[in-house]
Design a protein around this motif. Structure first.
Motif, PDB file in Angstrom:
ATOM      1  N   PRO A 108      24.844  21.873  -8.845  1.00  0.00           N
ATOM      2  CA  PRO A 108      26.099  21.588  -8.816  1.00  0.00           C
ATOM      3  C   PRO A 108      26.776  21.928 -10.376  1.00  0.00           C
ATOM      4  CG  PRO A 108      25.386  19.835  -7.771  1.00  0.00           C
ATOM      5  CD  PRO A 108      24.184  20.414  -8.484  1.00  0.00           C
ATOM      6  N   ILE A 109      26.184  21.484 -11.421  1.00  0.00           N
ATOM      7  CA  ILE A 109      26.671  21.790 -12.690  1.00  0.00           C
ATOM      8  C   ILE A 109      26.610  23.170 -12.970  1.00  0.00           C
ATOM      9  CG2 ILE A 109      26.181  21.112 -15.199  1.00  0.00           C
ATOM     10  CD1 ILE A 109      25.030  18.589 -14.485  1.00  0.00           C
ATOM     11  N   GLU A 110      25.789  23.812 -12.655  1.00  0.00           N
ATOM     12  CA  GLU A 110      25.529  25.298 -12.975  1.00  0.00           C
ATOM     13  C   GLU A 110      26.409  25.899 -12.099  1.00  0.00           C
ATOM     14  OE1 GLU A 110      24.037  26.587 -15.432  1.00  0.00           O
ATOM     15  OE2 GLU A 110      23.345  24.847 -16.296  1.00  0.00           O
ATOM     16  N   PHE A 111      26.621  25.673 -10.715  1.00  0.00           N
ATOM     17  CA  PHE A 111      27.689  26.205  -9.986  1.00  0.00           C
ATOM     18  C   PHE A 111      29.040  25.903 -10.396  1.00  0.00           C
ATOM     19  CE2 PHE A 111      30.616  25.513  -6.319  1.00  0.00           C
ATOM     20  CZ  PHE A 111      30.605  26.834  -5.660  1.00  0.00           C
ATOM     21  N   ASP A 112      29.496  24.835 -10.941  1.00  0.00           N
ATOM     22  CA  ASP A 112      30.962  24.883 -11.463  1.00  0.00           C
ATOM     23  C   ASP A 112      31.031  25.713 -12.572  1.00  0.00           C
ATOM     24  OD1 ASP A 112      31.492  22.847  -9.650  1.00  0.00           O
ATOM     25  OD2 ASP A 112      30.997  21.126 -10.932  1.00  0.00           O
ATOM     26  N   LYS A 113      29.999  25.634 -13.584  1.00  0.00           N
ATOM     27  CA  LYS A 113      30.274  26.757 -14.572  1.00  0.00           C
ATOM     28  C   LYS A 113      30.478  28.103 -14.228  1.00  0.00           C
ATOM     29  CE  LYS A 113      27.426  23.950 -17.942  1.00  0.00           C
ATOM     30  NZ  LYS A 113      26.495  24.068 -18.810  1.00  0.00           N
ATOM     31  N   LEU A 114      29.505  28.623 -13.339  1.00  0.00           N
ATOM     32  CA  LEU A 114      29.831  29.624 -12.837  1.00  0.00           C
ATOM     33  C   LEU A 114      31.058  30.235 -12.014  1.00  0.00           C
ATOM     34  CD1 LEU A 114      27.218  32.088 -11.520  1.00  0.00           C
ATOM     35  CD2 LEU A 114      29.084  31.747  -9.884  1.00  0.00           C
ATOM     36  N   LYS A 115      31.420  29.143 -11.418  1.00  0.00           N
ATOM     37  CA  LYS A 115      32.553  29.262 -10.366  1.00  0.00           C
ATOM     38  C   LYS A 115      33.872  29.236 -11.532  1.00  0.00           C
ATOM     39  CE  LYS A 115      34.387  25.192  -9.509  1.00  0.00           C
ATOM     40  NZ  LYS A 115      34.880  23.838  -9.360  1.00  0.00           N
ATOM     41  N   GLU A 116      33.945  28.521 -12.260  1.00  0.00           N
ATOM     42  CA  GLU A 116      35.147  28.550 -13.214  1.00  0.00           C
ATOM     43  C   GLU A 116      35.168  29.866 -14.035  1.00  0.00           C
ATOM     44  OE1 GLU A 116      35.354  25.303 -15.655  1.00  0.00           O
ATOM     45  OE2 GLU A 116      35.653  23.728 -14.217  1.00  0.00           O
ATOM     46  N   LYS A 117      34.186  30.441 -14.358  1.00  0.00           N
ATOM     47  CA  LYS A 117      34.323  31.849 -15.181  1.00  0.00           C
ATOM     48  C   LYS A 117      34.835  32.867 -14.095  1.00  0.00           C
ATOM     49  CE  LYS A 117      30.360  31.270 -18.419  1.00  0.00           C
ATOM     50  NZ  LYS A 117      28.900  31.639 -18.829  1.00  0.00           N
ATOM     51  N   ARG A 118      34.191  32.777 -12.713  1.00  0.00           N
ATOM     52  CA  ARG A 118      34.647  33.923 -11.843  1.00  0.00           C
ATOM     53  C   ARG A 118      36.151  33.743 -11.506  1.00  0.00           C
ATOM     54  NH1 ARG A 118      29.474  34.587  -7.799  1.00  0.00           N
ATOM     55  NH2 ARG A 118      28.093  35.312  -9.643  1.00  0.00           N
ATOM     56  N   PHE A 119      36.537  32.552 -11.396  1.00  0.00           N
ATOM     57  CA  PHE A 119      37.898  32.282 -10.938  1.00  0.00           C
ATOM     58  C   PHE A 119      38.849  32.655 -12.105  1.00  0.00           C
ATOM     59  CE2 PHE A 119      37.156  28.415  -7.763  1.00  0.00           C
ATOM     60  CZ  PHE A 119      36.660  29.409  -7.040  1.00  0.00           C
ATOM     61  N   GLN A 120      38.328  32.550 -13.393  1.00  0.00           N
ATOM     62  CA  GLN A 120      38.951  32.876 -14.458  1.00  0.00           C
ATOM     63  C   GLN A 120      39.325  34.434 -14.386  1.00  0.00           C
ATOM     64  OE1 GLN A 120      40.573  30.845 -17.263  1.00  0.00           O
ATOM     65  NE2 GLN A 120      41.971  32.818 -17.079  1.00  0.00           N
ATOM     66  N   VAL A 121      38.329  35.301 -14.095  1.00  0.00           N
ATOM     67  CA  VAL A 121      38.728  36.731 -13.857  1.00  0.00           C
ATOM     68  C   VAL A 121      39.409  36.980 -12.981  1.00  0.00           C
ATOM     69  CG1 VAL A 121      37.465  38.501 -13.297  1.00  0.00           C
ATOM     70  CG2 VAL A 121      36.272  37.238 -14.779  1.00  0.00           C
ATOM     71  N   ALA A 122      39.613  36.047 -11.818  1.00  0.00           N
ATOM     72  CA  ALA A 122      40.527  36.258 -10.488  1.00  0.00           C
ATOM     73  C   ALA A 122      41.852  35.934 -11.055  1.00  0.00           C
ATOM     74  CB  ALA A 122      39.947  35.466  -9.220  1.00  0.00           C
ATOM     75  N   VAL A 123      42.178  34.847 -11.846  1.00  0.00           N
ATOM     76  CA  VAL A 123      43.427  34.390 -12.130  1.00  0.00           C
ATOM     77  C   VAL A 123      43.974  35.485 -13.053  1.00  0.00           C
ATOM     78  CG1 VAL A 123      44.849  32.848 -13.471  1.00  0.00           C
ATOM     79  CG2 VAL A 123      43.210  32.037 -11.753  1.00  0.00           C
ATOM     80  N   ASN A 124      43.195  35.917 -13.940  1.00  0.00           N
ATOM     81  CA  ASN A 124      43.729  36.951 -15.077  1.00  0.00           C
ATOM     82  C   ASN A 124      44.259  38.156 -14.276  1.00  0.00           C
ATOM     83  OD1 ASN A 124      42.743  35.604 -16.991  1.00  0.00           O
ATOM     84  ND2 ASN A 124      41.001  36.419 -17.379  1.00  0.00           N
TER      85      ASN A 124
ATOM     86  N   TRP B 290      46.747  27.607  -9.211  1.00  0.00           N
ATOM     87  CA  TRP B 290      45.662  27.214 -10.180  1.00  0.00           C
ATOM     88  C   TRP B 290      46.221  26.302 -11.054  1.00  0.00           C
ATOM     89  CZ3 TRP B 290      47.348  32.171  -9.462  1.00  0.00           C
ATOM     90  CH2 TRP B 290      48.192  32.646 -10.097  1.00  0.00           C
ATOM     91  N   PRO B 291      45.269  25.263 -11.597  1.00  0.00           N
ATOM     92  CA  PRO B 291      45.793  24.501 -12.676  1.00  0.00           C
ATOM     93  C   PRO B 291      45.940  25.283 -13.889  1.00  0.00           C
ATOM     94  CG  PRO B 291      43.429  24.230 -12.252  1.00  0.00           C
ATOM     95  CD  PRO B 291      43.956  25.414 -11.294  1.00  0.00           C
ATOM     96  N   LYS B 292      46.581  24.858 -15.061  1.00  0.00           N
ATOM     97  CA  LYS B 292      47.210  25.364 -16.194  1.00  0.00           C
ATOM     98  C   LYS B 292      45.796  25.933 -16.913  1.00  0.00           C
ATOM     99  CE  LYS B 292      51.645  23.981 -16.570  1.00  0.00           C
ATOM    100  NZ  LYS B 292      52.615  25.327 -16.354  1.00  0.00           N
ATOM    101  N   LYS B 293      44.666  25.134 -17.000  1.00  0.00           N
ATOM    102  CA  LYS B 293      43.555  25.598 -17.653  1.00  0.00           C
ATOM    103  C   LYS B 293      43.193  27.019 -17.576  1.00  0.00           C
ATOM    104  CE  LYS B 293      39.636  24.028 -14.594  1.00  0.00           C
ATOM    105  NZ  LYS B 293      38.722  22.966 -14.465  1.00  0.00           N
ATOM    106  N   TYR B 294      43.271  27.690 -16.126  1.00  0.00           N
ATOM    107  CA  TYR B 294      43.232  29.033 -15.936  1.00  0.00           C
ATOM    108  C   TYR B 294      44.240  29.984 -16.668  1.00  0.00           C
ATOM    109  CZ  TYR B 294      39.446  27.667 -12.684  1.00  0.00           C
ATOM    110  OH  TYR B 294      38.391  26.881 -12.456  1.00  0.00           O
ATOM    111  N   GLY B 295      45.604  29.415 -16.826  1.00  0.00           N
ATOM    112  CA  GLY B 295      46.611  30.451 -17.203  1.00  0.00           C
ATOM    113  C   GLY B 295      47.616  29.883 -16.641  1.00  0.00           C
ATOM    114  N   ASN B 296      48.827  30.562 -17.002  1.00  0.00           N
ATOM    115  CA  ASN B 296      50.416  30.228 -16.759  1.00  0.00           C
ATOM    116  C   ASN B 296      50.344  30.124 -15.126  1.00  0.00           C
ATOM    117  OD1 ASN B 296      52.860  29.398 -16.700  1.00  0.00           O
ATOM    118  ND2 ASN B 296      53.772  31.308 -17.050  1.00  0.00           N
ATOM    119  N   ASN B 297      50.936  29.101 -14.532  1.00  0.00           N
ATOM    120  CA  ASN B 297      50.944  29.006 -12.858  1.00  0.00           C
ATOM    121  C   ASN B 297      52.231  28.871 -12.773  1.00  0.00           C
ATOM    122  OD1 ASN B 297      51.319  26.310 -13.605  1.00  0.00           O
ATOM    123  ND2 ASN B 297      49.559  25.561 -12.633  1.00  0.00           N
ATOM    124  N   GLU B 298      53.338  28.949 -13.448  1.00  0.00           N
ATOM    125  CA  GLU B 298      54.641  28.709 -13.297  1.00  0.00           C
ATOM    126  C   GLU B 298      55.388  30.360 -12.865  1.00  0.00           C
ATOM    127  OE1 GLU B 298      55.990  26.059 -13.184  1.00  0.00           O
ATOM    128  OE2 GLU B 298      54.589  24.945 -13.783  1.00  0.00           O
TER     129      GLU B 298
END
Length: 253
Positions: free
Chosen positions: A56-72, A245-253
């Motif tokens: 689950p720890i590795e999954f969360d790390k990978l998930k956040e990297k991919r979600f960051q690409v999507a949010v960008n 998404w939460p602000k850690k990924y980028g501006n959500n406003e």
């Protein structure tokens, strides 16, 4: 985590019990073989427990990297849609239209300056006579605008990048996830207000991961996570161009 701790404790007790049984009932010449066997089982269970904690720890790390690409990518879409609306008065769900807009349209650069001028009408209404400087009379605030020039949408938003040609797709390695874009209008009283929405299924970004962890992620409800099954920008039901998404990924406003 509590379940894993319980399993570890039970395993340790079981091995301890087996060791006592071996000492008491097993022929001494078989003890070395059984000891090696028990050590092997212990190492195996230890590895499995470690993996169950780390997965689950590795999954969360990978998930956040991919979600960051999507949010960008969502933030790119938002910037383009806002620019498109500023010129056309609406949004669009057509990728070719957006690409053509980016490559051919230009922003007009406007200088706005606040200033004060003599309020002729108010002075006349009060019967005031003023000199050229307005001494003894009223002033009013106005905004003076001046066109300074134009800059291309592409240079303004993307500079030397051509990533705008793939606005509706998130590609990570062999994974290709399509963003669904919709645009239209909603009615508020007698007004037709333009709205826009972009959606991406989280599961499509995690197709190579443990299905159980993916299912758990689809149901997440957390301040620090992206809730639900989708990464969403905007809405087709209300005037809103925010992201879920939460602000850690980028501006959500």
């Amino acid at each position: 985590m509590i379940t894993l701790i319980i399993i570890v404790v039970l395993l340790a007790l079981a091995i301890f019990g087996l060791v006592k049984l071996i000492d008491k009932f097993i022929n001494p010449k078989f003890k070395p073989v059984l000891s090696i066997l028990l050590w092997g089982i212990t190492v195996l269970f230890g590895y499995l427990i470690y993996q169950s904690i780390q997965a689950p720890i590795e999954f969360d790390k990978l998930k956040e990297k991919r979600f960051q690409v999507a949010v960008n990518k969502m933030l790119d879409i938002k910037a383009v849609q806002m620019a498109f609306k500023s010129i056309n008065g609406r949004y669009t769900d057509n990728l070719d239209t957006l690409i053509n807009f980016i490559e051919n349209e230009k922003f007009t650069i406007i200088e706005r300056k606040d200033t004060s001028v003599i309020d002729v009408e108010k002075n006349r209404a009060f019967g005031l006579t003023v000199d050229a400087k307005g001494t003894g009379g009223y002033f009013k605030d106005i905004v003076v605008t001046k066109e300074l020039g134009k800059v291309s949408i592409k240079d303004s938003l993307f500079k030397d990048s051509d990533r705008y040609k793939r606005l509706n797709v998130v590609k990570i390695g062999d994974i290709v996830a399509k963003i669904d874009m919709k645009a239209g209008f909603i009615k508020r009283d007698d007004l037709k207000i333009p709205v826009f929405e972009a959606k991406l299924e989280k599961a499509t970004l995690l197709t190579d991961q443990d299905p159980n962890l993916v299912e758990k992620e689809k149901k997440v409800v957390s301040v620090e996570g992206i809730n639900g099954e989708m990464i969403i920008l905007g809405s087709m039901e209300e005037v809103n161009l925010s992201g879920n998404w939460p602000k850690k990924y980028g501006n959500n406003e």
